[in-house]
Design an enzyme around this catalytic site. Structure first.
Site, PDB file in Angstrom:
ATOM      1  N   GLU A 173       0.820  -1.225   0.000  1.00  0.00           N
ATOM      2  CA  GLU A 173       0.000   0.000   0.000  1.00  0.00           C
ATOM      3  C   GLU A 173       0.849   1.268   0.000  1.00  0.00           C
ATOM      4  O   GLU A 173       0.634   2.180   0.812  1.00  0.00           O
ATOM      5  CB  GLU A 173      -0.967  -0.005   1.188  1.00  0.00           C
ATOM      6  CG  GLU A 173      -1.985  -1.125   1.094  1.00  0.00           C
ATOM      7  CD  GLU A 173      -3.137  -1.030   2.104  1.00  0.00           C
ATOM      8  OE1 GLU A 173      -3.074  -0.204   3.035  1.00  0.00           O
ATOM      9  OE2 GLU A 173      -4.096  -1.815   1.946  1.00  0.00           O
ATOM     10  N   GLU A 292      -5.483  -8.463  -0.332  1.00  0.00           N
ATOM     11  CA  GLU A 292      -6.216  -8.144   0.901  1.00  0.00           C
ATOM     12  C   GLU A 292      -7.668  -7.912   0.521  1.00  0.00           C
ATOM     13  O   GLU A 292      -7.972  -6.980  -0.234  1.00  0.00           O
ATOM     14  CB  GLU A 292      -5.673  -6.895   1.592  1.00  0.00           C
ATOM     15  CG  GLU A 292      -4.344  -7.108   2.265  1.00  0.00           C
ATOM     16  CD  GLU A 292      -3.895  -5.888   3.094  1.00  0.00           C
ATOM     17  OE1 GLU A 292      -4.748  -5.175   3.656  1.00  0.00           O
ATOM     18  OE2 GLU A 292      -2.674  -5.670   3.145  1.00  0.00           O
TER      19      GLU A 292
HETATM   20  O1  AHR Z   1      -5.187  -5.873   6.974  1.00  0.00           O
HETATM   21  C1  AHR Z   1      -5.086  -4.733   7.788  1.00  0.00           C
HETATM   22  C2  AHR Z   1      -4.386  -3.591   7.085  1.00  0.00           C
HETATM   23  O2  AHR Z   1      -5.172  -3.133   6.026  1.00  0.00           O
HETATM   24  C3  AHR Z   1      -3.063  -3.919   6.432  1.00  0.00           C
HETATM   25  O3  AHR Z   1      -1.993  -3.825   7.314  1.00  0.00           O
HETATM   26  C4  AHR Z   1      -2.945  -2.858   5.376  1.00  0.00           C
HETATM   27  O4  AHR Z   1      -2.204  -3.290   4.277  1.00  0.00           O
HETATM   28  C5  AHR Z   1      -4.369  -2.517   5.043  1.00  0.00           C
HETATM   29  O5  AHR Z   1      -4.593  -1.164   5.052  1.00  0.00           O
END
Ligand code: AHR
Length: 497
Positions: A173, A292
């Site tokens: 990110e 994610e």
């Molecule tokens: O999964 C929780 C968080 O969400 C992770 O650390 C990040 O990559 C995202 O913003």
């Protein structure tokens, strides 16, 4: 009863599912590692300190890939802190989540845990505070056989054989201002490209995931992917997508419709990848790593003690409607299996997770079941399906939302066809027909249903309120399947020869 029809054809193949579509994620965050997968001295902990109750549930879900060690955590992480004798490992301020990290669990422990979990590691490198040199170093430490300082260091730590980690994320990110070492797209693209080059020079067999946007809502979405791929096209293999949904306004119909946005997000990123492919006259295709994805909102703002060690953070308690949306998102991933090759439900244990633990036990949250079903029964060839005449609804920002979501998987080797389906209608059951005459000799093996009258029902350590049953009503008459999908339900209909 309302009716809908699914049209499918065994010659209209989307793709074979890549097993890595059913992956998950463990970050050094909250109680994911400590008290989650690793808790020396806990009742079920083995000689390495790995909780056997958790390992059992991970194997039950059949998770083939686990991303590690972050997430936001990785952007401030020195992997060297977590290898070698434990008594020499430093405790550090962990700035991403405001806690103290004692590094008693690190890279080698994770690889060992993966072996026991029957999973493959997907390793993220720090491109927040570090760069190409350290990226090269970690690949050399992990994957080079021996005879150099770093590979011999691994050997001296008790790992004579290389870990051979195949899949690597180039940071996490990096477009987000919250990220340690946040970068503009061009800043990131340069460091990602140089890191990728050196990493592949050390081990040409590895595959690399470049950071896409941290969500589709980012102001730089689209432009970010284009800039990064323009620079790194030849050096990387995948681009990442991240998304989390929440029922913030208490509108379940709108919440469940987020799977449409999820599907559209995937298609938008494919468009950007192919724009750069066209622009470069490239033969190579960049695929997607949705590394994610989940529901995440229940735990927002929960207090914890700053600089404490592994406090309770992001411990969402998932309800039944969350499981329905997770099911619909899995269906979208399956239906895009030609381009989405990797996906990680974020996360795996305690932190926005399908598995929860206490000192005494481990249990399955509601969202455990759709992933377990998809991973165990969703491997094979995804067939195109067209949904005809599904009733539709409008809710919040969405219009014309079909109540039916569906994916059809044909496994030729196992001679099985599995249909995953969600009925999003909150009031009415749905009768669904599907012509399966091409699958001569097949019969219905099971119709598993996850349902609950209470959309807000949850599972706890002592009460498993939301669990699947095998009492779904479907019939097969001269090759025509007729299935009753109860109101707000997740369904898995399996046919075999
Ligand atoms: O999964 C929780 C968080 O969400 C992770 O650390 C990040 O990559 C995202 O913003």
């Amino acid at each position: 009863m309302k009716k809908a029809q699914i049209v499918t054809d065994k010659y209209f193949k989307i793709a074979s599912t890549d097993p890595r579509l059913f992956g998950s994620f463990i970050e050094h965050l909250g109680r994911a590692v400590y008290e989650g997968i690793y808790q020396p001295g806990q009742l079920t902990a083995d000689g390495d300190g790995f909780r056997d109750d958790v390992l059992g549930l991970v194997r039950e879900m059949n998770v083939p890939l686990v991303r590690y060690p972050g997430g936001n955590f990785v952007s401030g992480y020195n992997w060297e802190d977590g290898v070698g004798p434990k008594e020499l490992r430093p405790a550090r301020l962990e700035l991403a989540w405001g806690v103290t990290e004692d590094n008693s669990f690190g890279l080698n422990e994770f690889v060992q845990w993966c072996t026991k979990a029957a999973s493959e590691p997907m390793m993220a490198i720090n491109l927040g505070t570090r760069g190409a040199a350290e990226a090269k170093d970690i690949v050399e430490y992990c994957n080079h056989a021996g005879g150099t300082q770093l590979s011999d260091l691994r050997r001296s730590h008790g790992f004579a054989e290389p870990h051979n980690i195949k899949l690597w994320c180039l940071g996490n990110e990096m477009d987000g201002r919250w990220q340690i070492g946040h970068k503009t797209a061009s800043e990131y693209a340069r460091v990602a490209c140089e890191s990728a080059k050196l990493m592949k020079w050390v081990d040409p067999s590895i595959e690399l995931v470049a950071c896409g946007s941290s969500s589709r809502g980012m102001p730089t979405f689209g432009e970010w992917e284009a800039t990064v791929l323009d620079e790194c096209y030849n050096d990387v293999d995948y681009i990442s997508l991240h998304t989390y949904y929440g029922n913030h306004s208490g509108n379940t119909r709108e919440f469940l419709a987020n799977s449409l946005e999820f599907d559209d997000y995937i298609k938008s990123v494919i468009s950007v990848c192919d724009y750069i492919k066209g622009k470069k006259h490239a033969k190579k295709r960049i695929n997607l790593s949705f590394d994610e994805w989940n529901v995440w909102y229940h735990s927002h703002g929960a207090p914890f003690e700053k600089w404490s060690k592994h406090p309770h953070q992001l411990e969402d308690v998932y309800n039944f409607e969350d499981a329905l949306l997770v099911g619909s998102m899995l269906i979208a991933l399956l239906n895009n299996a030609d381009r989405v090759k990797i996906a990680c439900l974020a996360q795996l244990v305690n932190v926005i997770a399908p598995i929860m633990t206490s000192d005494t036990g481990a249990w399955r949250q509601t969202i455990f079941y759709p992933l377990m079903h998809a991973s165990n029964l969703g491997r094979g060839i995804v067939l195109k399906n067209i949904i005809i005449d599904s009733p539709k609804y409008d809710a919040g920002k969405y219009t014309d939302v079909p109540v039916l979501d569906c994916a059809v998987i044909w496994n030729d080797e196992k001679e099985s066809v599995t249909i995953f389906a969600v009925n999003k209608d909150l009031e009415e059951d749905l009768e669904v027909d599907c012509d399966l005459r091409q699958f001569d000799g097949f019969t219905i093996k099971s119709h598993i249903v996850l349902e609950n009258d209470d959309l807000k029902a949850v599972n706890t350590e002592t009460a498993a309120n939301v669990i699947p049953h095998n009492g779904g009503v479907s019939s097969l008459d001269s090759g025509i399947l007729t299935a009753k999908l109860n109101r707000h339900s997740w369904n898995v209909i399996k046919l075999t020869k």
